[in-house]
Structure formats: C-alpha cells, structure tokens
Scaffold this active site. Structure first.
Site, short mmCIF file in Angstrom:
data_model
loop_
_atom_site.label_atom_id
_atom_site.label_comp_id
_atom_site.label_asym_id
_atom_site.label_seq_id
_atom_site.Cartn_x
_atom_site.Cartn_y
_atom_site.Cartn_z
N SER A 126 -13.18 -1.47 -15.70
CA SER A 126 -11.76 -1.83 -15.62
C SER A 126 -11.22 -1.53 -14.22
CB SER A 126 -10.99 -1.00 -16.65
OG SER A 126 -9.61 -1.08 -16.42
N TYR A 151 -9.14 7.43 -21.44
CA TYR A 151 -9.73 6.08 -21.51
C TYR A 151 -10.25 5.66 -20.12
CZ TYR A 151 -9.82 1.05 -20.97
OH TYR A 151 -10.21 -0.22 -20.62
N LYS A 155 -14.37 5.02 -18.38
CA LYS A 155 -14.91 3.90 -17.60
C LYS A 155 -15.58 4.41 -16.32
CE LYS A 155 -13.89 0.80 -20.56
NZ LYS A 155 -14.98 0.21 -21.36
C1 UD1 Z 1 -3.51 -1.54 -19.60
C2 UD1 Z 1 -4.25 -0.28 -19.30
C3 UD1 Z 1 -5.62 -0.63 -18.76
C4 UD1 Z 1 -6.37 -1.49 -19.75
C5 UD1 Z 1 -5.53 -2.74 -20.02
C6 UD1 Z 1 -6.16 -3.64 -21.04
C7 UD1 Z 1 -2.53 1.36 -18.69
C8 UD1 Z 1 -1.99 2.21 -17.60
N1 UD1 Z 1 -3.53 0.53 -18.34
O1 UD1 Z 1 -3.28 -2.23 -18.40
O2 UD1 Z 1 -6.34 0.55 -18.53
O3 UD1 Z 1 -7.62 -1.84 -19.21
O4 UD1 Z 1 -4.24 -2.35 -20.50
O5 UD1 Z 1 -6.13 -3.11 -22.33
O6 UD1 Z 1 -2.08 1.42 -19.80
N2 UD1 Z 1 4.69 -4.29 -19.92
C9 UD1 Z 1 6.02 -4.40 -20.28
N3 UD1 Z 1 6.35 -4.37 -21.60
C10 UD1 Z 1 5.41 -4.23 -22.59
C11 UD1 Z 1 4.04 -4.13 -22.22
C12 UD1 Z 1 3.72 -4.15 -20.88
O7 UD1 Z 1 6.90 -4.53 -19.41
O8 UD1 Z 1 5.78 -4.19 -23.77
C13 UD1 Z 1 4.32 -4.34 -18.49
C14 UD1 Z 1 3.64 -3.07 -17.99
O9 UD1 Z 1 4.56 -2.17 -17.50
C15 UD1 Z 1 2.73 -3.64 -16.91
C16 UD1 Z 1 2.41 -5.06 -17.38
O10 UD1 Z 1 3.39 -5.38 -18.34
O11 UD1 Z 1 3.43 -3.76 -15.72
C17 UD1 Z 1 1.03 -5.16 -18.01
O12 UD1 Z 1 0.90 -4.16 -19.01
P1 UD1 Z 1 -0.35 -4.12 -20.01
O13 UD1 Z 1 -0.55 -5.46 -20.61
O14 UD1 Z 1 -0.14 -2.97 -20.93
O15 UD1 Z 1 -1.58 -3.88 -19.06
P2 UD1 Z 1 -1.84 -2.70 -18.00
O16 UD1 Z 1 -0.91 -1.58 -18.18
O17 UD1 Z 1 -1.93 -3.32 -16.66
#
Ligand code: UD1
Length: 342
Positions: A126, A151, A155
């Site tokens: 990842s 987690y 990795k």
């Molecule tokens: C997360 C994990 C990462 C994992 C990946 C796939 C963290 C810090 N990282 O990545 O290790 O490999 O998921 O499972 O958790 N967001 C919102 N609202 C929401 C959900 C997300 O605004 O309800 C935003 C988050 O702040 C982020 C972006 O969307 O900026 C992507 O979030 P997400 O899909 O959870 O992925 P990551 O956090 O990048």
C-alpha cells in the site's frame, strides 16, 4: 496452463484479479476464509469468464490446514497474496488480530514455499508505507515512514519479511505492488466492492449515500493546504489494478525481473481532491450528492499520488480508466446490488 494460487481471491481486489488471470489463460485456485467475502463471488467470476475457479475455504491461521493445502497443490507456479485484514481503525483497537492475520499468515505461507525450485509471489502492499511523503508524485525511492497504524505497519513488515526471505530462498521471486486508492467495480457489474457495515472509504460511502443507505457524506476537512482544501488521493480503477497483478506475475514467470524482490507503485499518477471525486460522481450519476464538511479525520495524510514512471516503463503497465469511468462503474454496481432479488 500455469496454476496460480490467489489467497483472499473472493475479496474486492482479489476477485477482479482472478477474472483477469483467467482471461489471460491462467488456471486459478482460490483460498478464502470468507471473513469479509461471500461464496457467491465465485458465480460472478464464472459469469464474466465462463470458468468457475477452484476454491478451498481455508483460514491461513490454521497452520495444519495450510500445510495440507500446499501438499495437495504442489504444482503451483505463482501466488498472489491478498488475504489480509484492511480496516485501519480496527487495527488500532485490535493490533494483534492484524499482526496475526497479516504477518503470521504470510510467514506460514512462505514456510510452505521457500524450498520450491521456482515460485513467483505478488504481495499486496500500500502507498500507506510512504506516510505523508515530502514530494509529489511519490516514487518508489521515497523513504518509508513510520506507520500511522498497525495495519500500515503490517504492510511494511510484510515487505521486509519478503525481502529477507527472497535473499535466501533462491527459487522465490517477489513483486510488491504498492496500491494507491482502488475504486470502482467490474463493468459487467458481476463483481465489485461489498463493504462490511458502514464504509470507511470514500467511494462506497458516496454510492451508499446516493442510493439512500446513508443520510449524507461527511467530507473530512476542507482546510488542508490543497487547491480546494480537501485531501488529494490517486484513485485507480480496480480493473486497472487487477491487470497490474497479471503483468507483474508474467514478469516473474518469464524471468524478466531484475531482482528477487521488486517494488512498483500502482496508481494513475493523477491526484484528485475529495470534492473532485464528488463532482465526478455527480457528473456520471446525474444527481447531486448530499454532503457536509466536517472536521479532519485523524491519521489522514494531505496528499498522496503516484509517480508511475517505473510501473509504466519497467513493468510495462499503465492505468487506462478515467476517474469518471471508475465512478460510473462504482455507481452501476451500487444500483445493481441494491435491486430487489439481489
Ligand atoms: C485508507 C487507508 C489506507 C488503505 C485504504 C484502502 C487510512 C489513513 N488509510 O486510505 O491505508 O490502504 O484506505 O482501504 O485510513 N473521506 C471523506 N469522507 C469519508 C471517507 C473518506 O472525506 O467518509 C476522505 C478521506 O479524508 C481521504 C479520502 O476521502 O481524504 C480517501 O479516504 P479513504 O477512501 O478512506 O482512503 P485513504 O484514507 O486514502
């Protein structure tokens, strides 16, 4: 026909990879413990490819069962190892579950194959290993930073275990793929992401909100130092990601790799903000999404997108789908699974 073991092959990325492996002419054997996947996925794979893959329900924490599996299937040429837990928050509250599921099981698998004359191994890593990288886009040479969560740590540890083992096991050749953010579903809508409970990831939360399962999306922070204030990620269509596994596997099987342990970033190379993802969704679904801006989520990095030069030139793979295509596939999948009789 080369036989490939796909652990966690009924999961989200695993099932899409099984499809691409079968379409490329490989014979697939799936192991899954069904902890976060359903057996119905097998039929979805069959409907797309016309081939029902072999399936063994097995939990890799069961060492004896794992040993028996490898005795039965002693003609495996390659392994694509997806089986792992992946909820960041859960890993903080239950770290030992993560070290057991993601690290101990990797060791068990490697113990079974380390003496083989030749075995190719693809590891699901990842971009989380980079933490908040200092420069964008992130190349494979960016330093690994201390993980934010157990987690993420699993990795990093997994990669170290593989690097050390590949040094002494002369038949073991490894490629670690560092995924950016996989999204979307197969265009056939036969397989896709099936989040367990309330989705933690952005795109399933968006589609579940639009379908009426969630009231509104919370956008975690709009005061980041980015153009529109929301975080930037590299969202890659899961089918593009699945194809990267087939390309990497062929590189090992064909002996065109340059070292016994190689790493590639797998992303599109394009960064999109949370608001841009929402806009893309609204464009392809032709509807407005309910959302509100809330506080930042702990542990989120500001920005992460891939430098894909090495994957493009050395591996010979490139993501081809646009963000809109990926969002449309995610939306079609959500609509299909919420239909009555599904
Ligand atoms: C997360 C994990 C990462 C994992 C990946 C796939 C963290 C810090 N990282 O990545 O290790 O490999 O998921 O499972 O958790 N967001 C919102 N609202 C929401 C959900 C997300 O605004 O309800 C935003 C988050 O702040 C982020 C972006 O969307 O900026 C992507 O979030 P997400 O899909 O959870 O992925 P990551 O956090 O990048």
């Amino acid at each position: 026909m080369k036989k490939i073991l796909v652990t966690g092959g009924l999961g989200y990325i695993g099932s899409h990879t099984v499809v691409e492996l079968q379409l490329a002419g490989f014979e697939v054997v799936i192991i899954d413990n069904l902890s976060n996947a359903s057996k119905d996925v097998l039929q979805g794979i069959e409907r797309i490819t016309g081939i029902l893959p072999a399936f063994e329900e097995l939990d890799l924490r069961d060492k004896q069962a794992t040993i028996s599996f490898f005795q039965k299937y002693d003609d495996i040429s390659g392994i694509i190892h997806f089986a792992a837990s992946k909820a960041v928050g859960e890993s903080v509250s239950n770290p030992l579950l993560y070290y057991e599921n993601n690290v101990s099981t990797l060791i068990t698998v490697l113990q079974q194959i380390q003496h083989k004359k030749k075995i190719s191994f693809i590891f699901s890593s990842s971009c989380t290993v980079y933490g908040q990288a200092k420069t964008m886009p992130i190349s494979e040479n960016a330093p690994i930073q201390q993980a934010f969560s157990p987690y993420g740590n699993t990795k990093q540890i997994g990669e170290e275990i593989l690097l050390d083992t590949a040094k002494i096991a002369s038949g073991l050749h490894v490629i670690s793929l560092r995924y950016f953010n996989p999204i979307g579903a197969h265009p056939s809508t036969e397989i896709g992401e099936l989040p367990d409970g309330v989705p933690q990831n952005l795109v399933p939360f968006i589609t579940q909100t639009a379908i009426g399962l969630r009231k509104e999306l919370s956008v975690f922070g709009n005061d980041y130092p980015t153009e529109d204030g929301t975080c930037i990620r590299d969202y890659i269509h899961v089918v593009d990601l699945a194809k990267a596994h087939v390309t990497a596997l062929k590189r090992l099987l064909d002996d065109t790799h340059e070292a016994s342990f190689e790493v590639f970033n797998i992303g599109t190379g394009r960064g999109s903000s949370v608001l841009e993802v929402i806009e893309s969704f609204e464009r392809v679904s032709k509807q407005q999404l309910q959302y509100e801006i809330v506080a930042r989520r702990e542990g989120d990095v500001i920005s992460a997108y891939a430098d894909t030069t090495k994957a493009n030139t050395v591996l010979g793979w490139k993501a081809t789908s646009t963000l809109d295509e990926a969002m449309l596939s995610a939306w079609k999948w959500e609509q299909k699974i919420r239909k009555p009789n599904n």
